[in-house]
Design an enzyme around this catalytic site. Structure first.
Site, short mmCIF file in Angstrom:
data_model
loop_
_atom_site.label_atom_id
_atom_site.label_comp_id
_atom_site.label_asym_id
_atom_site.label_seq_id
_atom_site.Cartn_x
_atom_site.Cartn_y
_atom_site.Cartn_z
N PRO A 160 -42.35 97.01 19.80
CA PRO A 160 -43.86 96.67 20.24
C PRO A 160 -45.41 97.12 19.30
O PRO A 160 -44.75 98.21 18.29
CB PRO A 160 -43.97 97.21 21.02
CG PRO A 160 -42.16 97.48 22.00
CD PRO A 160 -41.68 97.86 19.94
N GLY A 170 -49.75 97.58 19.89
CA GLY A 170 -50.34 97.61 20.69
C GLY A 170 -51.83 98.62 20.32
O GLY A 170 -52.18 96.92 19.68
N ASP A 228 -59.51 110.23 22.82
CA ASP A 228 -60.50 109.90 21.72
C ASP A 228 -60.45 108.72 21.21
O ASP A 228 -61.18 108.01 20.09
CB ASP A 228 -59.85 111.03 20.43
CG ASP A 228 -60.06 112.42 21.30
OD1 ASP A 228 -60.04 112.55 21.56
OD2 ASP A 228 -59.42 112.98 20.11
N SER A 229 -58.82 107.39 21.06
CA SER A 229 -58.92 106.54 20.12
C SER A 229 -58.95 105.76 20.85
O SER A 229 -58.52 104.46 21.25
CB SER A 229 -57.16 106.31 19.80
OG SER A 229 -56.54 106.81 21.20
N THR A 275 -47.07 106.69 25.48
CA THR A 275 -46.57 107.65 25.34
C THR A 275 -47.10 108.67 25.65
O THR A 275 -47.63 110.18 25.55
CB THR A 275 -47.73 107.60 23.71
OG1 THR A 275 -49.38 107.68 24.32
CG2 THR A 275 -47.08 106.84 22.67
N SER A 290 -53.01 111.44 27.21
CA SER A 290 -54.02 112.43 28.00
C SER A 290 -55.47 111.57 27.78
O SER A 290 -55.81 111.47 26.11
CB SER A 290 -53.71 113.85 27.82
OG SER A 290 -55.31 114.43 28.50
N GLU A 335 -42.08 105.49 23.90
CA GLU A 335 -42.63 105.50 22.86
C GLU A 335 -41.68 103.60 22.22
O GLU A 335 -41.82 103.85 20.88
CB GLU A 335 -41.77 106.42 22.31
CG GLU A 335 -43.26 107.19 22.42
CD GLU A 335 -43.16 108.65 21.47
OE1 GLU A 335 -42.49 108.31 19.96
OE2 GLU A 335 -43.84 109.34 21.87
N TYR A 349 -55.85 121.19 19.91
CA TYR A 349 -55.64 120.44 19.06
C TYR A 349 -56.49 121.19 17.37
O TYR A 349 -57.04 121.73 17.62
CB TYR A 349 -57.33 119.57 18.99
CG TYR A 349 -56.21 118.05 19.09
CD1 TYR A 349 -56.03 116.82 19.69
CD2 TYR A 349 -57.30 117.54 17.68
CE1 TYR A 349 -55.79 115.94 19.59
CE2 TYR A 349 -57.05 116.36 17.31
CZ TYR A 349 -56.67 115.50 18.25
OH TYR A 349 -56.18 114.11 18.29
#
Length: 616
Positions: free
Chosen positions: A192, A194, A261-262, A274, A277, A326, A536
């Protein structure tokens, strides 16, 4: 306009026309593609996104003839601005020089792609389905990777191994059912696809896979099917990107509040797969808190609950096998997600601390008193200096932290060392009165641990920079600098030790592996919880003089991951496992836990149709 499904009393039909803003949407609904076309007829994401880097083709960091940095395009607040400090920062931080530049490929290396492995009987049946599909080399290449460093580096060098053999674009749930049934019949592998933003190797095709690999691109499954205003839910196809979802919801007065962020490029289905968050999880929750109902197609059939109730006590929650799977069990096709009314008031803020320790103490107390704003993120000094490097030439909302601090903190409060201080950026949302009360509460806590308010402009600038920072890696690779981000979650009492030890490990391992210039090793605390935080990391170095920089980078990164685990951190907070981290999965969830995952996989997908080999 497409007729929407009825959701009962209080359901508002949603207009599906594009666009809702001056930005070109990433994908448009296929409205009747004729059989035999190469791809859906409307705008496709690969027409406006880079093929070998992050984001939009018209947006990038570059240097002009004067040696000043610039950010091109018109999509972001930083777009069109000159960044005079960027060059000096790169030279100082990495030993980089504008005279030493790499020469990446400017066009895809399509001629050298491996020939497709084709199951002719499967292809014949695919044609009979009437669902658009393609064997075009560029279509296959674009969907062969995510955004791990080694994947993008390979594209720039023109060294790509296994890629999907066929790309197919289902337009609805029933299309996916037909594709999975067909793949099961012919023993074809499905991966898959996305938004393609994975940073865990999740989309990489196994090099030894001898079956036909079918990339199932969900981008045409991008509709909000209904909004239920009474129950505050929305039923959405899983291929929709975050920016399209929020744009459509906002037109109707709602939002999900989920902002990874994405979010411009990642998809709802990818968030589910996944366990994603977002930056505003303190108010809206992580993806597992937002999900009400999931529909997933597997080789065994369709998985979904019979009820869309808010909570059930019906044994182990089957959705928790789907969230985080996933792409190993099936394709998420439709999701019912919680929504909220758009916040009536929004306010940014920032706090400067004398050092990282004081900043962590503030975030810990904010979490303990449960008064966290929508977003609160603490940058260490190295990230503060990086933010200063992105200061625009003209005075604006982007006035840098350093300029803002000169008058108030560096002169008036001389105890703040510019080489030690750190900054937290804040975003408050909600009812105006409550926001102002919450703001006062947070600043009172900050003051007690030595923090000082640093202004709204700095907070807004820091928050908005999140969406452009990912573009900096592409600029770095132009000048022999490679870098990556990775994250973890950790209990509060281990945050400081973990941050310090991991950064020290990155520096020592770089030296041991022959990196000639000091590496860039930095971190920020991005999410807070009662029991801990998400940390991070950013890591980069100048690879001049190293024959195999990717191998060296991966060795250092693996050492850092082991250091994280030894210091009480998790394998991942929100990026997932993929193939990149699966060597540590057994250590993280135990032998019995691995056995449980394997048992589910063997029952749901006994022939390994979803054979991307993530997790297991």
């Amino acid at each position: 306009m497409k007729a929407v499904e009825s959701g009962g009393v209080g359901v508002r039909p949603v207009c599906l026309l594009y666009p809702y803003s001056n930005q070109t949407p990433l994908s448009l609904k296929n409205t009747g593609c004729l059989f035999g076309c190469r791809r859906p007829l409307e705008i496709d994401r690969q027409e406006i996104l880079k093929w070998n880097g992050w984001g939009y083709r018209d947006s990038k960091f570059t240097f002009n003839k004067k040696g000043h940095g610039e950010f091109t395009g018109k999509r972001y607040r930083l777009s069109g601005m000159v960044l005079p400090a960027l060059k000096e920062w790169m030279e100082k931080s990495f030993g980089a020089s504008l005279e030493h530049k790499t020469t990446p490929r400017t066009t895809p290396n399509l001629e050298d792609l491996p020939l497709p492995i084709l199951n002719e009987e499967c292809l014949k049946d695919l044609k009979d389905l009437g669902i658009p599909f393609s064997q075009d080399p560029e279509d296959r290449l674009i969907r062969s990777h995510g955004h791990c460093l080694h994947e993008i580096f390979a594209l720039r060098e023109g060294k790509v191994e296994r890629v999907p053999d066929v790309v197919i674009w289902p337009s609805c749930h029933s299309d996916v059912v037909k594709i999975v049934e067909l793949a099961s019949k012919h023993n074809v592998c499905i991966i898959p696809f996305g938004g393609g933003t994975s940073v865990s190797d999740a989309l990489e095709c196994p090099t030894d896979e001898k079956r036909t690999i079918l990339s199932l691109d969900t981008s045409q499954m991008n509709r909000i099917m209904w909004i239920d205003e009474k129950n505050l839910t929305a039923h959405v196809e899983a291929g929709i990107t975050g920016q399209d979802l929020e744009r459509q919801l906002s037109e109707n007065g709602y939002c999900t509040g989920h902002e990874p962020d994405s979010m411009e490029f990642s998809s709802l289905g990818g968030w589910v797969a996944t366990r994603a968050s977002g930056m505003k999880k303190n108010i809206y929750g992580n993806i597992e808190d937002l999900i009400v109902h999931i529909k997933m197609v597997t080789p065994r059939g369709i998985v979904e609950k019979s009820c869309q109730g808010p909570r059930m006590s019906t044994g182990p929650d089957i959705y928790h096998f789907i969230m985080g799977s996933e792409g190993t069990l099936g394709v998420v096709t439709e999701v019912t997600i919680k929504i909220r009314s758009l916040p009536e008031y929004q306010k940014y803020g920032s706090i400067v601390f004398p050092n990282f320790e004081h900043g962590v103490a503030c975030l810990r107390e904010v979490a303990r008193q449960r008064c966290a704003p929508a977003s609160i993120r603490l940058m260490d000094n190295a990230q503060f200096q990086f933010g200063h490097a992105l200061k625009p030439q003209v005075a604006s909302i982007f006035t840098s932290f350093l300029d803002g601090l000169k008058k108030f903190y560096i002169t008036k409060f001389k105890g703040f060392d510019p080489n030690e201080l750190c900054v937290a950026t804040l975003l408050f949302e909600g009812n105006r009165e409550k926001v102002l009360q919450q703001e006062k509460h947070v600043y009172d806590i900050a003051a007690k641990v030595g923090g000082l308010a640093a202004g709204e402009d700095n907070g807004q600038r820091g928050y908005m920079l999140t969406f452009v920072i990912a573009y900096i890696r592409d600029l770095g690779m132009d000048y022999y600098i490679i870098g990556e981000s990775f994250e973890t979650s950790v209990p509060w009492d281990r945050v400081l030790d973990l941050c310090r030890n991991v950064k020290e490990k990155l520096v020592s391992e770089s030296k041991e592996k022959g990196v000639q210039f000091p590496p860039f090793a930095t971190c920020r605390v991005t999410q807070t919880y009662d029991a801990g935080a998400c940390v991070y990391f950013y890591f980069a170095f100048n690879y001049r003089g190293i024959s195999d920089p990717i191998a060296v980078f991966e060795q250092i990164e693996a050492s850092a991951r082991e250091e994280i685990l030894e210091n009480g951190g998790s394998l991942s907070h929100h990026h997932g496992v993929g193939k990149l981290r699966k060597r540590w999965l057994k250590e993280s969830i135990s032998d019995v836990g691995m056995g449980m995952l394997k048992s589910v996989k063997e029952y749901v997908d006994p022939n390994n149709i979803f054979g991307n080999r993530n997790l297991l």
